[in-house]
Design an enzyme around this catalytic site. Structure first.
Site, PDB file in Angstrom:
ATOM      1  CE  LYS A   1      -5.234  -7.372  -6.486  1.00  0.00           C
ATOM      2  NZ  LYS A   1      -4.778  -7.712  -5.153  1.00  0.00           N
TER       3      LYS A   1
ATOM      4  CD  GLU B   1     -14.204   5.731  -5.061  1.00  0.00           C
ATOM      5  OE1 GLU B   1     -14.242   4.597  -5.605  1.00  0.00           O
ATOM      6  OE2 GLU B   1     -14.309   5.907  -3.836  1.00  0.00           O
TER       7      GLU B   1
ATOM      8  N   GLY C   1      -3.075  -4.023  -3.398  1.00  0.00           N
ATOM      9  CA  GLY C   1      -3.125  -2.658  -3.948  1.00  0.00           C
ATOM     10  C   GLY C   1      -2.064  -1.741  -3.362  1.00  0.00           C
ATOM     11  NE  ARG C   2      -2.808  -2.629   2.899  1.00  0.00           N
ATOM     12  CZ  ARG C   2      -3.915  -3.345   2.693  1.00  0.00           C
ATOM     13  NH1 ARG C   2      -4.768  -3.008   1.746  1.00  0.00           N
ATOM     14  NH2 ARG C   2      -4.166  -4.406   3.422  1.00  0.00           N
TER      15      ARG C   2
ATOM     16  CD  GLU D   1      -6.745  -0.057   2.041  1.00  0.00           C
ATOM     17  OE1 GLU D   1      -5.926  -0.470   1.208  1.00  0.00           O
ATOM     18  OE2 GLU D   1      -7.728   0.631   1.722  1.00  0.00           O
TER      19      GLU D   1
ATOM     20  CG  HIS E   1       7.528  27.298  11.318  1.00  0.00           C
ATOM     21  ND1 HIS E   1       8.006  28.322  12.092  1.00  0.00           N
ATOM     22  CD2 HIS E   1       8.607  26.707  10.743  1.00  0.00           C
ATOM     23  CE1 HIS E   1       9.333  28.370  11.968  1.00  0.00           C
ATOM     24  NE2 HIS E   1       9.723  27.397  11.163  1.00  0.00           N
TER      25      HIS E   1
ATOM     26  CE  LYS F   1     -13.977  -0.278  -2.079  1.00  0.00           C
ATOM     27  NZ  LYS F   1     -13.206  -1.383  -2.655  1.00  0.00           N
TER      28      LYS F   1
HETATM   29  O1  F6P Z   1      -9.650   1.275  -0.562  1.00  0.00           O
HETATM   30  C1  F6P Z   1      -9.845  -0.060  -0.880  1.00  0.00           C
HETATM   31  C2  F6P Z   1      -9.034  -0.490  -2.061  1.00  0.00           C
HETATM   32  O2  F6P Z   1      -9.414  -1.799  -2.355  1.00  0.00           O
HETATM   33  C3  F6P Z   1      -7.525  -0.405  -1.835  1.00  0.00           C
HETATM   34  O3  F6P Z   1      -7.016  -1.461  -1.132  1.00  0.00           O
HETATM   35  C4  F6P Z   1      -7.032  -0.311  -3.236  1.00  0.00           C
HETATM   36  O4  F6P Z   1      -5.714   0.140  -3.293  1.00  0.00           O
HETATM   37  C5  F6P Z   1      -8.032   0.669  -3.809  1.00  0.00           C
HETATM   38  O5  F6P Z   1      -9.258   0.307  -3.213  1.00  0.00           O
HETATM   39  C6  F6P Z   1      -8.149   0.685  -5.302  1.00  0.00           C
HETATM   40  O6  F6P Z   1      -8.509  -0.554  -5.836  1.00  0.00           O
HETATM   41  P1  F6P Z   1      -8.354  -0.879  -7.366  1.00  0.00           P
HETATM   42  O7  F6P Z   1      -6.911  -0.796  -7.726  1.00  0.00           O
HETATM   43  O8  F6P Z   1      -8.915  -2.245  -7.546  1.00  0.00           O
HETATM   44  O9  F6P Z   1      -9.149   0.150  -8.139  1.00  0.00           O
END
Ligand code: F6P
Length: 545
Positions: free
Chosen positions: A211, A217, A272-273, A358, A389, A509
């Site tokens: 987003k 990452e 995002g979620r 979240e 199990h 972060k």
């Molecule tokens: O974990 C925090 C967060 O902002 C989530 O809400 C989001 O889904 C994720 O990082 C990834 O964010 P982006 O889509 O901006 O890379």
């Protein structure tokens, strides 16, 4: 600190009534409730939108439900639902609307935000996605050397990964089999290395999903993918045949070297979620084809309509939310278990962890006051019958109360002899065993040795809900996800928290990027962390000396 006296202001009385009511029924056994009322299953179930929702095995009476519905009314739930659907800025701390419902609204039903019909924009993007998905899926999109794409790799994290991967696995039955789909999210290089192992870069397409397009990452993995591709194809022009981006940030996408034609957009009013139905679902659309993707959206929309228009008493996400509050705030349960009896839903519990935790893992209310009551529970789970199990023993005989959501489908996708009857018999049996247990008298009647009676007695009275659908078709996956999205929202409304922000992940972060700089720099004269963190950093310095 918001104390209980002020909690929900005028709903305080209902809260108090619920506390009093809880004292009366906390020890009442489900055995008794079922014996007293032969019509309990009929009365405490809802059948709507192709979903059979049986909540009769929960530790509630009609009085409990009446009080819980009153609580929802006093929290002005209907007003909050309508505000979200109208596009009001319900995400107050980020001053944004939360309009994920617009992502699955039919083109003919406009939703206006800042003078613009967002539904039109949604459908324009869906058309662009569908064209691309068909080209890749049908082998017409050629890589730089002229080979068709055989591997599609989504690089993203959080909502830009969990949704697509879960939905891809959930709908794998409908997916094309001549393309391999993979999902890289962890910044651990192993995730990248093992995923691309043995793949031909000339046949590989990367979808960089983020987003913000700033998530460390994702950007690190994206650059690693770029390097990997260019090492083999040795020409920057190859990027446009092997990389597309899904983002709201066109400047950053351009900076990475992805052209606007290769960018799919979504908007800041999609959390995002909550983004699976946006272009974030591109990998899923390629896998299952645009028609199935549209059916997935139709399922979401059906439950959106149900949530918006059904009276609270028959509104499935509302009932789910109220039960969650009942256990969380009155029984003081710490967690909920999500137990899908469908192998294709193996990632559903992990997906719901982000959606629920979240969203509702918050300790301040909408006004910024620290809350004095419990908010979001821990969400965890596993597909049946695997979990049986492993951890079910603790649910059956442990000392903790763990409300369970069972999810099952009447018809199997893969029919092989009697597997499905066995699967269904297990999920029905688990719910029955949890609720009713086994008494010492029954064990004695069966001739069990007296010394074993305490060990084999099953107290029962463990609550569960059964969500039963006909078959795992794309629309039904959409319905299931929407149920949980709206349940999460409802819980947020009653706890008076904002389920659409996530400030809690920011500190980690910021510290991680500072520590990343320090790890690379063993000559730093002084570290400014606590003594524990300083020593951890120094341990790493020793191995790179
Ligand atoms: O974990 C925090 C967060 O902002 C989530 O809400 C989001 O889904 C994720 O990082 C990834 O964010 P982006 O889509 O901006 O890379």
């Amino acid at each position: 600190m918001v104390d209980k006296e002020n909690y929900l202001n005028d709903s305080y009385t209902v809260w108090k009534l619920l506390e009093e009511h809880f004292q009366k029924i906390k020890k009442v056994h489900l055995r008794q409730l079922f014996t007293e009322n032969p019509r309990r299953a009929e009365q405490l179930s809802v059948e709507d939108s192709g979903i059979y929702f049986d909540y009769s095995k929960n530790r509630v009476t009609s009085e409990t439900m009446e009080l819980l519905f009153k609580l929802a009314k006093q929290a002005d739930l209907t007003h909050h639902i309508e505000a979200m659907f109208r596009g009001e800025r319900v995400n107050t701390t980020e001053d944004r609307a939360a309009l994920h419902i617009a992502l699955r609204t039919p083109e003919s039903s406009p939703i206006w935000l800042d003078g613009e019909d967002v539904v039109i924009k949604v459908h324009q993007e869906l058309v662009k996605m569908a064209r691309f998905a068909r080209q890749v899926g049908q082998g017409q999109w050629l890589g730089f050397t002229g080979k068709p794409i055989r591997n599609v790799i989504n690089i993203g994290i959080g909502g830009s990964d969990l949704g697509p991967e879960m939905a891809y696995e959930a709908l794998r039955y409908y997916s094309i089999r001549n393309i391999r789909f993979a999902f890289i999210s962890n910044v651990d290089a192993t995730d990248f290395k093992e995923t691309v192992e043995g793949l031909d870069p000339a046949e590989t397409m990367f979808i960089i999903s983020s987003k913000t397009f700033t998530t460390i990452e994702t950007i690190t993995n994206a650059y690693t993918a770029r390097t990997w591709l260019l090492q083999h194809l040795r020409d920057e022009d190859a990027i446009s045949r092997h990389f597309v981006a899904v983002s709201t940030n066109s400047a950053k996408v351009k900076e990475f070297g992805i052209t606007p034609e290769n960018m799919f957009v979504f908007w800041d009013w999609v959390g995002g979620r909550y983004s699976l139905c946006s272009a974030i679902g591109l990998s899923v659309m390629i896998a299952i084809g645009p028609e199935n993707f549209y059916n997935l959206l139709a399922g979401f929309h059906e439950v959106d309509e149900h949530f918006l228009k059904t009276p609270l008493e028959k509104n499935i996400p509302v009932i789910m939310a109220l039960l969650s509050i009942w256990y969380n705030n009155f029984f003081k349960a710490q967690s909920v278990a999500i137990l899908p009896y469908e192998q294709y839903l193996k990632l559903f519990p992990a997906y719901l962890q982000q959606l629920t935790m979240e969203s509702n893992g918050k300790d301040v209310d909408r006004e910024g006051n620290r809350v004095s009551y419990q908010t979001g529970p821990i969400c965890w789970g596993q597909v049946g019958t695997k979990g049986q199990h492993s951890f079910y023993q603790l649910i059956h005989q442990g000392t903790k109360l763990i409300p369970c959501d069972f999810i099952a489908f009447l018809e199997p996708l893969n029919k092989i002899v009697d597997h499905h009857e066995l699967l269904l018999s297990n999920v029905f049996a688990q719910a029955e065993a949890l609720a009713f247990g086994k008494t010492a008298e029954k064990l004695r009647a069966e001739g069990i040795q007296e010394k074993l009676i305490p060990f084999q007695t099953m107290e029962g009275n463990h609550p569960s809900t059964m969500i039963l659908l006909n078959k795992l078709i794309p629309a039904n996956l959409g319905k299931l996800i929407a149920l949980y999205e709206h349940s999460v929202f409802t819980q947020g409304v009653i706890w008076r928290i904002n389920p659409f922000d996530q400030w809690g992940v920011e500190l980690g972060k910021v510290l991680a990027s500072q520590i990343a700089r320090e790890l690379k720099n063993p000559d730093m004269p002084e570290l400014g962390h606590d003594s524990s963190t300083n020593r951890l950093i120094q341990k790493y310095w020793k191995i790179i000396e």
